[in-house]
Structure formats: structure tokens, C-alpha cells
Design an enzyme around this catalytic site. Sequence first.
Site, PDB file in Angstrom:
ATOM      1  NE  ARG A 192      -3.589   0.201   1.987  1.00 42.83           N
ATOM      2  CZ  ARG A 192      -4.865   0.479   2.582  1.00 42.83           C
ATOM      3  NH1 ARG A 192      -4.893   0.137   4.041  1.00 42.83           N
ATOM      4  NH2 ARG A 192      -5.774   1.762   2.237  1.00 42.83           N
TER       5      ARG A 192
ATOM      6  CG  ASP B  30      -3.146   6.215   6.480  1.00 39.34           C
ATOM      7  OD1 ASP B  30      -3.083   5.019   6.323  1.00 39.34           O
ATOM      8  OD2 ASP B  30      -4.175   6.728   6.808  1.00 39.34           O
TER       9      ASP B  30
END
Length: 381
Positions: free
Chosen positions: A98, A253
Site C-alpha cells: 500500500r 497515514d
Amino acid sequence: MADQYAQFREGDGPLEIPAIRWDEPPEGPVVVLLDQTRLPAEEVELVCTDAPALVEAIRTLAVRGAPLLGIAGAYGVALAAVRGFDVDDAAQALAGARPTAVNLAVGVRRAQTAYRAALSGGGDQGQAAGAALEAARALHREDAAASARMAGHGLALLDELLPGGGHRILTHCNTGALVSGGEGTAFAVALAAHRAGQLRRLWVDETRPLLQGARLTAYEAARRGMAYTLLTDNAAGSLFAAGEVDAVLIGADRIAADGSVANKVGSYPLAVLARYHHVPFIVVAPVTTVDPDTPDGASIEVEQRPGHEVTEVTAPQVPVAGVEAGGGIPVAPLGTQAYNPAFDVTPPELVTAIVTEEGAVSPVTAEALAELCDRSRQVTI
């Protein structure tokens, strides 16, 4: 490869099945995950015996959340080393699983560096694998400690900004024990307020398109006995207009060097609403989420998720009459194109404060973040 088995528990209280753990059954070491795609209907553990299985778990969001992805990446490198697979190949696959969450690459790099250092220092394969595993375990312990410190700093900031308690906090996505080695990031602050008798209401965005607020944050809040209410994402504006939100708490994130914050898509509109309504917008994340190599928000790679996550509603994993478990139920015409970014980016001028384990930064500037990161490195050394 991966195998699944279910564990169920009765009663309310703290999470009893850890989000991630290292296990060593007779057949060999494994990384065991609480499969977050099955929550809240089932509490099922996913057993990963190699790095490719862990990569798949990361991509399918069985394991997710920036801090936990870092821990998962480190354990994945250790798993490859202990089982005798190519460590560098595993590290590359894990780090790329990711793209937005910087913690994933940080965790991978930490375990890989420990592995290489042991080899270059004259250690054998077993010693190098042990070094990688210890690095992963150390990261796991450090994240748990960081979570507790963030909760303390965040609660102190709330007390400063909103004296008197009775906080009504709006949160987005999921930032609790399911994303952390401890009790989480933003959710941990709300939980600290709850324990101090200062949380009046936790407003939980359902968080489209994967409903991580509805499925996961509400699940954690219910387990903790917190006063919470679930709302659709597009209802948040009416809450602000009615004066029902005292603060917004979200995770991150990736935080760029200038203070731009990438978080689950839908965070940026909340920041705009908060600014208009003069409500504090607070980001809670460990220092490892700050990426000095990413200069600004425009440089953050935003992950694009599959369109079917928007055009279909995923059926429950548990059997339902007439519906294939895990299948998608169409909610848009066949062939509909979907815009489905996993994250959006909030500029630093809309962020009231960034809370880390080393303290809070407010106002959010590149200089203040750099100083915080330097202080963190000195503590680590």
C-alpha cells in the site's frame, strides 16, 4: 499461504484478540492477524505463513491502519527470514503493498536493516533472522508505549482547548486498538477522555466506502462502553451547524514535511467544516508517520481503490439466506465508473495541532515538525 480459524468471545470490554501477534506453533512460525474484513460479524484470525500471504492481507485490508501496518511489515520481514525465504524480495513486496501509509515502509526497513546488520557483523542466517524478529518485536512494544503517550498529550490538549470537559468529539475512519500495538491514535485520546469522565459523545463517521467507522470504530467504542453515535459522512455538516461538535480527532497515514496530512478520504471536508465553525481539528499520529522525505501534500501518492467498493455493497462474510457470503450487491448500473481514492490530503493551515508521542505541534509548520522529529531521533538514540 494463509489459513483462517474463528475465535469468539462473550461480554463487553477491551479487545481480547490482538490485532497482530507472532506465534510459533509446531509447524513453524506464523504471523496471526485479527481479520478486520470480518468485523463486526465475526472475530476471525488469519494465519500468514509467508510474506505473500501477509501482502495479500494488507491489500485486502484484513490488516490496516498506519502504525499497525508498520508492525506487520516488520513481522513480515522477520517471517521471511525465519522461514528461509528471500528477505529482500519479501521486503520489497511488503513495502509496496500500500503506497500511502509511510509506516509500512518504515517497519519493513527497520527489520530489514537489523537482518542485514547481523549478517554483515558475522552472524549466521539464524542470528540474522533473530535480529529481524527482535526489531519487529521492539517496534511493536514501542508503538504500544507511543499510543499511551499520545493519549496523554491529546487529552491535555483537549483540556487546554476545551476546559470544563463534556467533550463531543467527531472522529473519522478507525484509529483504535485495531490500528496499533496499543490502544490507538485519535481513538486512544477519546478513550482517555472517556475514562476521565470527560467524553460526552463520540460521533462516529461511518466512513465510506468501506465503512471502517461503522464496522470497526463503533465495534471498539461498544466494547469500551463509550457513549457513541454513528452517522453518515454527509451528515457531519449538520452536526457542526447545530453546534454539536467540540473537536475533530483523526489519525494519519502520512504527514508530509510541511505538515500536510493524508488520511482516510473524507478527512479534508471535515477540516474545512471545522475551520468554518471554529472547531479544533486535531491529528493524532506517531512520529513515524511524519515523512521528511515527502516535502508537501502534492507529493503524497494517494492510493486508488477498486471501483466495485463504491458500485457494490459487500455481502456479510457470515451466511445470509439467498446471498453469497463475501459477494457484492450492485447499487449502481453495470459499467458505472467510480472515483475511489483511499485518502485525501488536508493542508497544514487547516490543522489545529498534530499530537505525537513526543508532544503536540501547534501551529503546524515545517520547522516545528522538523524540530519534533529531531527530538524524537535524539530520544531514540
